[in-house]
Design an enzyme around this catalytic site. Structure first.
Site, PDB file in Angstrom:
ATOM      1  N   ASP A 153       0.838  -1.201   0.000  1.00  0.00           N
ATOM      2  CA  ASP A 153       0.000   0.000   0.000  1.00  0.00           C
ATOM      3  C   ASP A 153       0.874   1.253   0.000  1.00  0.00           C
ATOM      4  OD1 ASP A 153      -2.297   1.757   0.609  1.00  0.00           O
ATOM      5  OD2 ASP A 153      -3.315  -0.096   1.120  1.00  0.00           O
ATOM      6  N   HIS A 217      -3.901   6.303   2.973  1.00  0.00           N
ATOM      7  CA  HIS A 217      -4.554   5.081   2.484  1.00  0.00           C
ATOM      8  C   HIS A 217      -4.003   3.816   3.156  1.00  0.00           C
ATOM      9  CE1 HIS A 217      -5.503   1.966  -0.582  1.00  0.00           C
ATOM     10  NE2 HIS A 217      -6.521   2.735  -0.897  1.00  0.00           N
ATOM     11  N   SER A 544     -11.043  -0.530  -1.613  1.00  0.00           N
ATOM     12  CA  SER A 544      -9.799  -0.488  -0.843  1.00  0.00           C
ATOM     13  C   SER A 544     -10.058  -0.760   0.635  1.00  0.00           C
ATOM     14  CB  SER A 544      -9.180   0.905  -0.927  1.00  0.00           C
ATOM     15  OG  SER A 544      -8.409   1.046  -2.076  1.00  0.00           O
TER      16      SER A 544
END
Ligand SMILES: *[C@@H]1O[C@H](CO)[C@@H](O)[C@H](O)[C@H]1NC(C)=O
Ligand SMILES: *[C@@H]1O[C@H](CO)[C@@H](O)[C@H](O)[C@H]1NC(C)=O
Ligand SMILES: *[C@@H]1O[C@H](CO)[C@@H](O)[C@H](O)[C@H]1NC(C)=O
Ligand SMILES: *[C@@H]1O[C@H](CO)[C@@H](O)[C@H](O)[C@H]1NC(C)=O
Ligand SMILES: *[C@@H]1O[C@H](CO)[C@@H](O)[C@H](O)[C@H]1NC(C)=O
Ligand SMILES: *[C@@H]1O[C@H](CO)[C@@H](O)[C@H](O)[C@H]1NC(C)=O
Ligand SMILES: *[C@@H]1O[C@H](CO)[C@@H](O)[C@H](O)[C@H]1NC(C)=O
Ligand SMILES: *[C@@H]1O[C@H](CO)[C@@H](O)[C@H](O)[C@H]1NC(C)=O
Length: 762
Positions: A153, A217, A544
């Site tokens: 990620d 994220h 996600s």
């Protein structure tokens, strides 16, 4: 085709109103780059399994160099052209090549594929309760703490309470990974036991060269998977509760492969190469891009070798719904995850000066300072002195008059986006934005704002503005409300997929809408630099967000069954999933797969559909891969598709779901699926098949009773389906096979997909 480029592919919701902004930021570099057949570009040369005699890395690397030198024809040029060797978990390298050199390499013995490096995009408290995993759920924490979850990620922000390692012992002994320090990253702990970054793709020049997450994220996904419980977590009091990961005792290993420009194939592969060798048990990848043939796709390649080492990879399905044929990451050894909506919705109410109230979806963290503010609309606030370029009603950039916006709340018709940004810049105090259809995602606004349905709430506001000289309004801070659920999120990508026409993808869904989890303080909660709000928690939506939920659920199942294969864990999650409610969207099964995860149920599936490496080999034989290629993939010279017992049936793989993709709109239905189930319930048990099928589809299960006398015993059966061509108005048939021993229900959805009829007259 620019739209299908992998640039900027984070699978977080790309905010409706950001589309424009992202488009210009993301696609510009491609346009400038141009293309030339004399310009070296990064390619990946993939060579399958490591050679058996590759005891030393340098042997593999010199093999790479020899190949390169032969293709380029110059020793020195070959040396500088090589970017990286993959030599820990699989074989291959990245190098800058000219097209004809790439072609030459493709012909070489030992090479599986050569493909251009592309850049892929990235695609809580509440969600875990919602899937039936309350805080006090029965756990095997001592085993769970030996599980390592690898996150590919954007890195991690360590200064989050979710990654506090108090009470954690040292990393599991098998851990061989590293922790790299760098800018804003001082090191790991016993919770986050490893962190590395990959920059082969030469990420952005201004990036923090360290595993630190400056986008939020990766921090969010890691915490969703394995964050420790943090009480009183919220986004400015929104979503307040205990934020936690699904397996709070598990360890996190971070592989930063994504930068602000996206995630390059070379970096993704390097992350897999390390993660597999480091000893992770699961890999979670909330990243995607238009799928390519399995062995030209870094996520499919990496997850294939992970599977060979007993590591399950879960991936997000993409955010391109509700359109069909949008699902990504479809290889059968991947667990492909769509997004569901939980029963908690974030809404912001608007009160008008006439006493009327309307409600919109949004994450509005602002409490109003006054009772009412002057209200206007984009149409009324347009800058009349300029030539009309852009749509003022939709509050497009450069169309409004600062004078008429300052100090006001502005109502905007649906536009290309960025309205909150536009209004903020002109000194407006809020914005109410139209959306064309009911939606299910709440987006964080830069200034007080909310998104209302155009035809109902939007009309009410417009009528009010037209009815009075001095319209006024107030936008209240967001509150939450309960809604019926689970539903498939509208943005969640749907099947079917051309690469896996007979495998139903996504496999299942998990909460992916309005998820509260840890976040990075190096960015703002909207990602806008103009935003002043930095917070260690944030609410995000996207597949996600659903992917790490499933990674954690899989880890949870493994803590009860440490010896299960990746396919057995996947099967357990799929056959126990809760079917989705059919909402507005009649093709929901093309997006929901088996349904929403039920992690505690998955610990006791009764039967599993297992798939070992041999079964994948026969699947690949059936798919038309030849002996040479499969031999390279699995590292054996002895693969012979003519002697491999081909997996019979329409799909050739022991998958927990069954899917028929009709060749033509008027094809009749005829298919047979061969399956093997392994008893993991009670030794002595009898399972009976129950089939629910729509009229027009005949489904027979042979035999329809399976008698087991002991654990781990396997039984085979087949499912025979036939029917006439499907009626014109029907696109899919949904049937269900359930094996039941009265204590377990082992569910497999069966989906028949009919391609659209050609337009009349053709
Ligand atoms: C990140 O690192 C930079 C450079 O060392 C430093 O100026 C900045 O204060 C750091 N930011 C945070 C939030 O720690
Ligand atoms: C209106 O647009 C013109 C031309 O772009 C610009 O010069 C002017 O400042 C704008 N007026 C307001 C009030 O924003
Ligand atoms: C401006 O946008 C609105 C909403 O999308 C649309 O109805 C209207 O026709 C547009 N006006 C112009 C001039 O394009
Ligand atoms: C409000 O007034 C504008 C301008 O006169 C008009 O175009 C629009 O249709 C009116 N809206 C409603 C809902 O009546
Ligand atoms: C096997 O397939 C590869 C890729 O399609 C091809 O290049 C190769 O020539 C094939 N080998 C044989 C022995 O058919
Ligand atoms: C593969 O098996 C077939 C059938 O047994 C045999 O005829 C053939 O020679 C084998 N091929 C190789 C390359 O061993
Ligand atoms: C199916 O439709 C195609 C045209 O789309 C037609 O050519 C073909 O004959 C049809 N087949 C059957 C079995 O009706
Ligand atoms: C299995 O079940 C059958 C029927 O209920 C019973 O007769 C038999 O004794 C059981 N065997 C074992 C090993 O429990």
């Amino acid at each position: 085709m620019l739209f299908h480029s992998r640039f900027c592919h984070y699978q977080t919701m790309i905010l409706r109103n950001w589309r424009q902004l992202l488009f210009s930021l993301c696609f510009l570099p491609i346009l400038i780059q141009g293309s030339s057949q004399y310009e070296r570009k990064p390619y990946i040369v993939y060579m399958g399994h490591l050679p058996e005699d590759a005891t030393r890395t340098h042997a593999v690397e010199s093999q790479h160099h020899n190949l390169l030198e032969a293709a380029i024809g110059d020793h020195q040029l070959a040396r500088v052209s090589k970017i990286h060797s993959y030599s820990k978990s699989f074989n291959g390298f990245a190098a800058r090549l000219l097209p004809h050199e790439a072609e030459k390499l493709q012909e070489k013995e030992g090479v599986v594929s050569v493909f251009l490096n592309t850049v892929r995009k990235l695609h809580t408290t509440w969600s875990w309760d919602f899937v039936g995993m309350p805080l006090q759920v029965k756990r095997r924490s001592n085993i769970e703490s030996h599980i390592i979850v690898g996150m590919l990620d954007t890195g991690i922000w360590m200064d989050c309470p979710s990654f506090n390692d108090q009470g954690y012992g040292p990393p599991p002994r098998r851990w061989k990974g590293k922790c790299v320090t760098g800018v804003n990253f001082t090191g790991c702990n016993n919770k986050v036991i490893g962190a590395k970054y990959y920059n082969l793709g030469e990420g952005p020049y201004d990036a923090n060269l360290s595993p630190v997450d400056d986008q939020g994220h990766g921090t969010h996904t890691a915490a969703t998977a394995a964050g420790v419980p943090v009480t009183g977590a919220s986004l400015y009091d929104l979503g307040k509760g205990t934020a936690r990961g699904g397996v709070p005792s598990a360890r996190i290993a971070v592989y930063k492969v994504c930068w602000s420009i996206g995630c390059s194939d070379m970096d993704i592969l390097a992350g897999f190469d390390d993660a597999i060798a480091d000893g992770v048990n699961f890999i979670s990848v909330s990243v995607g891009g238009a799928s390519r043939e399995f062995f030209k796709d870094p996520i499919a390649i990496g997850s294939f070798h992970a599977m060979g080492r007993g590591i399950l990879t879960s991936c997000s399905a993409g955010n391109d719904g509700p359109y069909t044929m949008t699902v990504e990451n479809v290889a059968p050894w991947i667990l492909t995850v769509g997004a569901s909506v939980t029963d908690r919705q974030f809404t912001a109410e608007v009160a008008l000066g006439n006493g009327k109230k309307v409600t919109g979806l949004s994450i509005n963290t602002f409490s109003p300072g006054k009772k009412m503010y002057p209200l206007t609309s984009g149409a009324l606030a347009s800058n009349t002195s300029r030539d009309s370029f852009g749509n003022a009603s939709a509050c497009e950039y450069g169309t409004l008059s600062e004078e008429k916006v300052k100090g006001r709340i502005v109502y905007c018709l649906e536009g290309m986006g960025g309205q909150d940004y536009v209004i903020e810049e002109l000194g407006g105090v809020g914005t109410i934005m139209d959306i064309p259809e009911p939606t299910d995602v709440s987006i964080t606004t830069l200034i007080p704002g909310t998104f209302v349905e155009a035809f109902s709430a939007g009309k009410t506001i417009e009528l009010y503005i037209n009815s009075t000289k001095n319209p006024r309004a107030i936008i209240h801070k967001t509150t939450t409300r309960r809604v019926p659920a689970p539903f498939l999120a509208s943005f969640s990508s749907r099947g079917p997929h051309i690469l896996s026409p007979h495998i139903l993808k996504p496999d299942l869904v998990a909460p992916g809408v309005d998820i509260l989890a840890a976040y990075s303080k190096l960015t703002t909660i909207t990602g806008y630099p103009e935003d002043m709000r930095h917070n260690v928690f944030n609410i995000l939506s996207g597949t996600s967000m659903s992917c790490p939920h499933v990674t954690a659920a899989a880890a949870y199942v493994k803590s009860f069954h440490p010896d299960w294969t990746p396919a057995a864990i996947k099967s357990a999650l799929m056959t126990t999933a809760t079917p989705m409610k059919i909402g507005r969207d009649k093709l929901v099964e093309l997006g929901a797969g088996s349904g929403q995860i039920n992690p505690t149920g998955a610990v006791h599936p009764g039967l599993v559909y297992d798939i070992g490496i041999d079964s994948y080999v026969s699947f690949l034989c059936k798919r038309g891969y030849n002996n040479t290629v499969i031999g390279l993939l699995v590292g054996s010279k002895r693969v012979n598709c003519s002697t491999v017992k081909p997996q019979p049936g329409s799909d050739g793989i022991n998958y927990p779901t069954m899917h028929i993709h009709l060749m033509a709109h008027n094809s009749s239905i005829s298919a047979v699926f061969h399956r093997t189930v392994t008893n993991v319930g009670y030794g002595n048990s009898t399972y009976k098949a129950k089939v629910t099928a729509p009229r027009g589809l005949s489904v027979r299960v042979i035999p329809d009773t399976l008698q087991f006398s002991q654990l781990h015993q396997t039984k085979i059966f087949k499912v025979v389906m036939y029917g006439p061509p499907m009626p014109k108005e029907t696109r899919i048939y949904y049937a269900l096979l359930e094996w039941s021993d009265s204590r377990h229900n082992v569910r497999s959805p069966i989906i028949v997909y009919r391609p659209p009829s050609p337009p009349r007259g053709t």
